[in-house]
Design a protein around this motif. Structure first.
Motif, PDB file in Angstrom:
ATOM      1  N   GLU A  75       0.849  -1.185   0.000  1.00  9.15           N
ATOM      2  CA  GLU A  75       0.000   0.000   0.000  1.00  9.15           C
ATOM      3  C   GLU A  75       0.888   1.240   0.000  1.00  9.15           C
ATOM      4  O   GLU A  75       1.950   1.262   0.629  1.00  9.15           O
ATOM      5  CB  GLU A  75      -0.870  -0.030   1.261  1.00  9.15           C
ATOM      6  CG  GLU A  75      -1.904   1.055   1.354  1.00  9.15           C
ATOM      7  CD  GLU A  75      -2.702   0.907   2.641  1.00  9.15           C
ATOM      8  OE1 GLU A  75      -2.565   1.763   3.527  1.00  9.15           O
ATOM      9  OE2 GLU A  75      -3.432  -0.093   2.760  1.00  9.15           O
ATOM     10  N   LYS A  76       0.467   2.274  -0.712  1.00 10.27           N
ATOM     11  CA  LYS A  76       1.266   3.497  -0.824  1.00 10.27           C
ATOM     12  C   LYS A  76       1.588   4.064   0.555  1.00 10.27           C
ATOM     13  O   LYS A  76       0.713   4.146   1.419  1.00 10.27           O
ATOM     14  CB  LYS A  76       0.498   4.530  -1.653  1.00 10.27           C
ATOM     15  CG  LYS A  76       1.330   5.746  -2.014  1.00 10.27           C
ATOM     16  CD  LYS A  76       0.548   6.696  -2.897  1.00 10.27           C
ATOM     17  CE  LYS A  76       1.386   7.917  -3.248  1.00 10.27           C
ATOM     18  NZ  LYS A  76       0.620   8.880  -4.085  1.00 10.27           N
ATOM     19  N   SER A  77       2.831   4.424   0.748  1.00  8.68           N
ATOM     20  CA  SER A  77       3.358   5.048   1.977  1.00  8.68           C
ATOM     21  C   SER A  77       3.453   4.096   3.168  1.00  8.68           C
ATOM     22  O   SER A  77       3.800   4.511   4.269  1.00  8.68           O
ATOM     23  CB  SER A  77       2.545   6.292   2.387  1.00  8.68           C
ATOM     24  OG  SER A  77       1.310   5.937   2.989  1.00  8.68           O
ATOM     25  N   ALA A  78       3.153   2.808   2.971  1.00  9.41           N
ATOM     26  CA  ALA A  78       3.262   1.846   4.075  1.00  9.41           C
ATOM     27  C   ALA A  78       4.735   1.657   4.453  1.00  9.41           C
ATOM     28  O   ALA A  78       5.600   1.567   3.589  1.00  9.41           O
ATOM     29  CB  ALA A  78       2.640   0.516   3.690  1.00  9.41           C
ATOM     30  N   THR A  79       4.998   1.611   5.752  1.00 10.79           N
ATOM     31  CA  THR A  79       6.365   1.402   6.234  1.00 10.79           C
ATOM     32  C   THR A  79       6.522  -0.039   6.717  1.00 10.79           C
ATOM     33  O   THR A  79       5.560  -0.675   7.149  1.00 10.79           O
ATOM     34  CB  THR A  79       6.695   2.364   7.379  1.00 10.79           C
ATOM     35  OG1 THR A  79       5.712   2.224   8.422  1.00 10.79           O
ATOM     36  CG2 THR A  79       6.715   3.799   6.897  1.00 10.79           C
ATOM     37  N   ASP A 105       4.228   0.105   9.786  1.00  6.64           N
ATOM     38  CA  ASP A 105       2.888  -0.417   9.473  1.00  6.64           C
ATOM     39  C   ASP A 105       2.893  -1.944   9.414  1.00  6.64           C
ATOM     40  O   ASP A 105       1.899  -2.585   9.732  1.00  6.64           O
ATOM     41  CB  ASP A 105       2.398   0.145   8.135  1.00  6.64           C
ATOM     42  CG  ASP A 105       2.249   1.661   8.176  1.00  6.64           C
ATOM     43  OD1 ASP A 105       1.697   2.165   9.168  1.00  6.64           O
ATOM     44  OD2 ASP A 105       2.706   2.328   7.229  1.00  6.64           O
TER      45      ASP A 105
END
Length: 274
Positions: free
Chosen positions: A61-65, A172
């Motif tokens: 997912e976009k921006s997931a760390t 995340d």
């Protein structure tokens, strides 16, 4: 948050994964199990991008760390235990070092100090440092350990410091490979309670069955180059797997009976053209 689609991977002609898929959503607690050599650590390496799949996709997912704790880790740096714990953000760790050096009279000029203060504030250092100290204390570090050079400590304690760093970072998706190996009972209980309220998703490799029983909501087993997902904790997995194997054996026996019956029919009427 993480989607593994139709992934295949072979090493030296040996197939580890054959067209496997896996979905990890926010809040998931997944135990990854399978015999030694089945590919548990390789799956982590694929997710982390350390090795590439032969085919298939791994999409975040976009921006997931993402944060990863391997079975063994080490540090060759000169940072203290607290600095290592705050190294989730390299800029924060560097700024903290400048601030401490300046305040001890061995640091940079006022401009460098003010720049470090700004970076420390910008990255939430004032909030993260107390949190880091709480996490270190939960993992049985004494206050006197916070300013000790990490490299002077044993491998097990350095491992705990890296674990503390991940817990402070709060990615995340947290990937844990045998995270309980270096923990005593008191630290293990604290860690277990901490993970119960962890806001992100967790995928863990662990041979600690009680740990899995307390934390996971599903088990993913690597077997015969496939990923098989079972609902529930370790005990639920053992029961469901046993029931599934009984069903498969029964289906196999029925299939063999049908094959034998068809073969008998074929042998009896082979001479008849019709």
């Amino acid at each position: 948050m993480l989607t593994v689609s139709q992934l295949s991977k072979s090493f030296s002609g040996r197939i580890l994964f054959d067209d496997v898929s896996l979905q990890v959503n926010r809040g998931d607690r997944i135990g990854l199990v399978g015999p030694n050599g089945a590919g548990k650590s390789t799956l982590f390496s694929l997710i982390l991008g350390e090795v590439s799949p032969d085919s298939g996709q791994i999409v975040f997912e976009k921006s997931a760390t993402i944060g990863f704790l391997p079975q063994e880790t080490a540090t060759t740096q000169h940072e203290t235990v607290l600095e290592l714990t705050l190294a989730a953000t390299p800029e924060l760790a560097a700024a903290q070092k400048v601030i401490k050096q300046h305040e001890s009279g061995n640091g940079s000029d006022d401009a460098g100090y003010n720049r470090a203060l700004h970076i420390f504030d910008q990255h939430g250092g004032w909030q993260l440092e107390p949190k880091a100290k709480r996490v270190l204390a939960g993992l049985a570090f004494r206050e006197s350990d916070f300013d000790r050079p990490a490299r002077t400590m044993s491998g097990g304690w350095i491992m705990r410091a890296h674990l503390a760093r991940l817990l402070v970072m709060e990615p995340d998706l947290l990937l844990l490979d045998e995270p309980t190996n270096h923990l005593d009972l008191e630290s293990l209980q604290w860690f277990q309670e901490f993970l119960k309220s962890y806001p992100g998703a967790i995928v863990m490799i662990s041979h600690d069955r009680e740990f899995l029983n307390q934390l996971v909501g599903s088990i993913v087993e690597i077997a015969h180059a496939k990923l098989v997902r079972y609902r529930g904790n370790w005990d639920n997995y053992v029961d469901e797997k046993a029931a599934r194997e009984v069903q498969q054996l029964s289906a196999y026996k029925n299939q063999q009976k049908e094959i034998a019956s068809l073969q008998l029919f074929a042998d009896r009427f082979r001479a008849k053209a019709s």
